[in-house]
Design a protein around this motif. Structure first.
Motif, PDB file in Angstrom:
ATOM      1  N   ALA A  31       0.823  -1.213   0.000  1.00  0.00           N
ATOM      2  CA  ALA A  31       0.000   0.000   0.000  1.00  0.00           C
ATOM      3  C   ALA A  31       0.858   1.264   0.000  1.00  0.00           C
ATOM      4  O   ALA A  31       0.621   2.195  -0.787  1.00  0.00           O
ATOM      5  CB  ALA A  31      -0.915  -0.017   1.220  1.00  0.00           C
ATOM      6  N   GLY A  34       2.888   1.634  -3.186  1.00  0.00           N
ATOM      7  CA  GLY A  34       1.968   2.049  -4.235  1.00  0.00           C
ATOM      8  C   GLY A  34       1.637   3.524  -4.142  1.00  0.00           C
ATOM      9  O   GLY A  34       1.551   4.226  -5.160  1.00  0.00           O
ATOM     10  N   MET A  35       1.478   4.033  -2.910  1.00  0.00           N
ATOM     11  CA  MET A  35       1.189   5.459  -2.733  1.00  0.00           C
ATOM     12  C   MET A  35       2.379   6.311  -3.144  1.00  0.00           C
ATOM     13  O   MET A  35       2.213   7.388  -3.755  1.00  0.00           O
ATOM     14  CB  MET A  35       0.808   5.736  -1.275  1.00  0.00           C
ATOM     15  CG  MET A  35       0.357   7.156  -1.027  1.00  0.00           C
ATOM     16  SD  MET A  35      -0.250   7.429   0.652  1.00  0.00           S
ATOM     17  CE  MET A  35      -1.771   6.491   0.588  1.00  0.00           C
ATOM     18  N   ALA A  37       4.640   5.490  -5.408  1.00  0.00           N
ATOM     19  CA  ALA A  37       4.671   5.474  -6.872  1.00  0.00           C
ATOM     20  C   ALA A  37       3.574   6.376  -7.443  1.00  0.00           C
ATOM     21  O   ALA A  37       3.776   7.081  -8.440  1.00  0.00           O
ATOM     22  CB  ALA A  37       4.500   4.042  -7.379  1.00  0.00           C
ATOM     23  N   ALA A  38       2.421   6.388  -6.779  1.00  0.00           N
ATOM     24  CA  ALA A  38       1.320   7.239  -7.245  1.00  0.00           C
ATOM     25  C   ALA A  38       1.678   8.713  -7.139  1.00  0.00           C
ATOM     26  O   ALA A  38       1.316   9.526  -8.008  1.00  0.00           O
ATOM     27  CB  ALA A  38       0.066   6.939  -6.440  1.00  0.00           C
ATOM     28  N   LEU A  90      -1.555   5.774 -13.773  1.00  0.00           N
ATOM     29  CA  LEU A  90      -1.593   5.722 -12.305  1.00  0.00           C
ATOM     30  C   LEU A  90      -2.091   4.359 -11.830  1.00  0.00           C
ATOM     31  O   LEU A  90      -1.501   3.740 -10.929  1.00  0.00           O
ATOM     32  CB  LEU A  90      -2.503   6.835 -11.781  1.00  0.00           C
ATOM     33  CG  LEU A  90      -2.611   6.968 -10.267  1.00  0.00           C
ATOM     34  CD1 LEU A  90      -1.262   7.331  -9.672  1.00  0.00           C
ATOM     35  CD2 LEU A  90      -3.660   8.016  -9.906  1.00  0.00           C
ATOM     36  N   THR A  93       0.543   1.598 -12.637  1.00  0.00           N
ATOM     37  CA  THR A  93       1.704   1.704 -11.742  1.00  0.00           C
ATOM     38  C   THR A  93       1.402   1.110 -10.379  1.00  0.00           C
ATOM     39  O   THR A  93       2.193   0.328  -9.834  1.00  0.00           O
ATOM     40  CB  THR A  93       2.121   3.175 -11.588  1.00  0.00           C
ATOM     41  OG1 THR A  93       2.477   3.695 -12.866  1.00  0.00           O
ATOM     42  CG2 THR A  93       3.306   3.294 -10.642  1.00  0.00           C
ATOM     43  N   MET A  94       0.247   1.438  -9.816  1.00  0.00           N
ATOM     44  CA  MET A  94      -0.109   0.915  -8.498  1.00  0.00           C
ATOM     45  C   MET A  94      -0.318  -0.597  -8.543  1.00  0.00           C
ATOM     46  O   MET A  94       0.037  -1.311  -7.603  1.00  0.00           O
ATOM     47  CB  MET A  94      -1.374   1.615  -7.985  1.00  0.00           C
ATOM     48  CG  MET A  94      -1.178   3.103  -7.730  1.00  0.00           C
ATOM     49  SD  MET A  94      -2.560   3.882  -6.871  1.00  0.00           S
ATOM     50  CE  MET A  94      -2.418   3.125  -5.257  1.00  0.00           C
ATOM     51  N   VAL A  97       3.215  -2.209  -8.788  1.00  0.00           N
ATOM     52  CA  VAL A  97       3.900  -2.088  -7.496  1.00  0.00           C
ATOM     53  C   VAL A  97       3.303  -3.051  -6.488  1.00  0.00           C
ATOM     54  O   VAL A  97       4.022  -3.696  -5.708  1.00  0.00           O
ATOM     55  CB  VAL A  97       3.826  -0.635  -6.987  1.00  0.00           C
ATOM     56  CG1 VAL A  97       4.324  -0.550  -5.549  1.00  0.00           C
ATOM     57  CG2 VAL A  97       4.657   0.270  -7.872  1.00  0.00           C
ATOM     58  N   GLY A  98       1.989  -3.189  -6.473  1.00  0.00           N
ATOM     59  CA  GLY A  98       1.338  -4.117  -5.542  1.00  0.00           C
ATOM     60  C   GLY A  98       1.747  -5.558  -5.796  1.00  0.00           C
ATOM     61  O   GLY A  98       2.032  -6.310  -4.851  1.00  0.00           O
ATOM     62  N   SER A 192       4.195   8.679   2.397  1.00  0.00           N
ATOM     63  CA  SER A 192       4.570   7.378   1.828  1.00  0.00           C
ATOM     64  C   SER A 192       5.920   6.909   2.373  1.00  0.00           C
ATOM     65  O   SER A 192       6.081   5.737   2.726  1.00  0.00           O
ATOM     66  CB  SER A 192       4.621   7.466   0.303  1.00  0.00           C
ATOM     67  OG  SER A 192       3.366   7.815  -0.221  1.00  0.00           O
TER      68      SER A 192
END
Length: 359
Positions: A31, A34-35, A37-38, A90, A93-94, A97-98, A192
């Protein structure tokens, strides 16, 4: 103490745990990464979304002047497609990453066992026990730390924005939105980074707790080793049966032998020579009781027994049943076969004979 789980989990136990979904994994890792990267992709997505919104708004006056439903639907469709393209990087990417975070914490595996309902989970007493356990204490501590850290980050980020908001009426809207956007991105990035540090600590705790739960007793390790390697008693039984089958098979071939070399009581090697199949072959061999059985069968079937201590020992030691004799034995075995042929010519092949070439 007997039954105490003091041993580290074996590879088989870890493999079974992964198959059943028992993996030391922190959901916070994916999580927060991911944030982060966001927050890197977000400015581009927001810029793309704003450009798309401006393009849609530029077409609105034309629709007001000439309200054509077809044109309106086209503008709406283009706006939705543009918004989707703006959000797509977006979302991808998340998602990546997850998946990467899950893979880094023990691999990606579907555990069907987790989808099977367990009615014992409806029992409230284990839940009450967990509320007072160390896991609940850690979760509570983690929540307090998150609240404190994120609250501090929010304060230090917004303390410079509040004065600007107080005079928002005197600041151009574009500049105000730009400053607010930068503040939001900075807030997300700072949160993050702090969240990742806390998530890594949580991962260490979860991993240690999972490994402790997967520990095994000494008896469980022994039993698993026995299951993987096979019960020694059963393996011995299987080996004995295999040897018995092999002996019975080679005993069945003794009556077809041309000669049995003996030593004179401890070793016996039965040979058969078929010119169309190459060199003579060992069709039966053995020591002790097996040798005695070969000699008995040879006597019953009037197969000549030739005593040659050195040759019998060498063949028994170096040639497997069913194999042709090596080239270094050709001369010695040829002399034995010639001797046996001479005995058969005289009609006195049966019985025990001393090999004249070995005398």
């Amino acid at each position: 103490m007997a039954g105490e789980k003091t041993e580290q989990p074996t590879p088989q136990r870890l493999k079974k745990a992964k198959r059943e979904g028992e993996i030391g994994r922190s959901q916070d890792v994916g999580a927060w990464f991911g944030m982060l990267a966001a927050s890197i992709i977000l400015p581009h997505s927001m810029s793309s979304a704003m450009d798309n919104a401006h393009a849609v708004m530029d077409k609105v006056p034309d629709v007001i002047v000439d309200p054509d439903p077809a044109v309106t639907l086209t503008i709406l469709k283009d706006g939705l497609i543009g918004a989707a393209w703006a959000v797509l990087p977006l979302a991808l990417t998340m998602m990546v990453v997850g998946i990467a975070a899950a893979g880094a914490q023990g691999g990606i595996r579907v555990a069907p066992k987790l989808f099977v309902p367990k009615f014992k989970k409806l029992n409230p007493f284990p839940g009450f026990k967990r509320l007072l356990g160390p896991q609940s204490l850690w979760e509570g501590t983690k929540a307090l730390i998150k609240t404190a850290v994120l609250g501090g980050i929010l304060y230090y980020t917004m303390k410079d924005i509040v004065p600007l908001l107080m005079v928002a009426g005197r600041v151009p809207l574009g500049s105000l939105l730009g400053v607010l956007g930068d503040a939001v991105v900075s807030l997300i990035r700072s949160a993050s980074v702090a969240g990742i540090v806390m998530a890594l600590a949580d991962y260490v705790v979860v991993r240690r707790r999972t490994n402790k739960r997967l520990r095994m007793t000494k008896q469980e390790v022994k039993q698993e080793h026995k299951n993987s390697e096979g019960d020694p008693y059963l393996k011995g039984q299987i080996r004995a049966k295999q040897m018995a089958i092999a002996r019975s098979r080679q005993m069945a071939d003794v009556p077809s032998a041309d000669v049995v070399l003996v030593n004179p009581t401890h070793v016996a090697v039965a040979l058969r020579y078929e010119p169309d199949r190459g060199a003579p072959r060992v069709i039966a061999k053995g020591r002790g009781a097996v040798a005695q059985k070969i000699r008995e069968l040879a006597t019953e079937n009037r197969i000549p027994l030739v005593q040659d201590v050195a040759l019998a020992r060498a063949l028994e030691k170096s040639v497997d049943v069913g194999m042709e004799i090596p080239a270094e034995f050709f001369g010695a075995v040829a002399k034995v076969l010639a001797f046996v042929m001479s005995l058969k010519t005289r009609g006195s092949a049966a019985g025990l004979h001393r090999n004249p070439a070995a005398a």
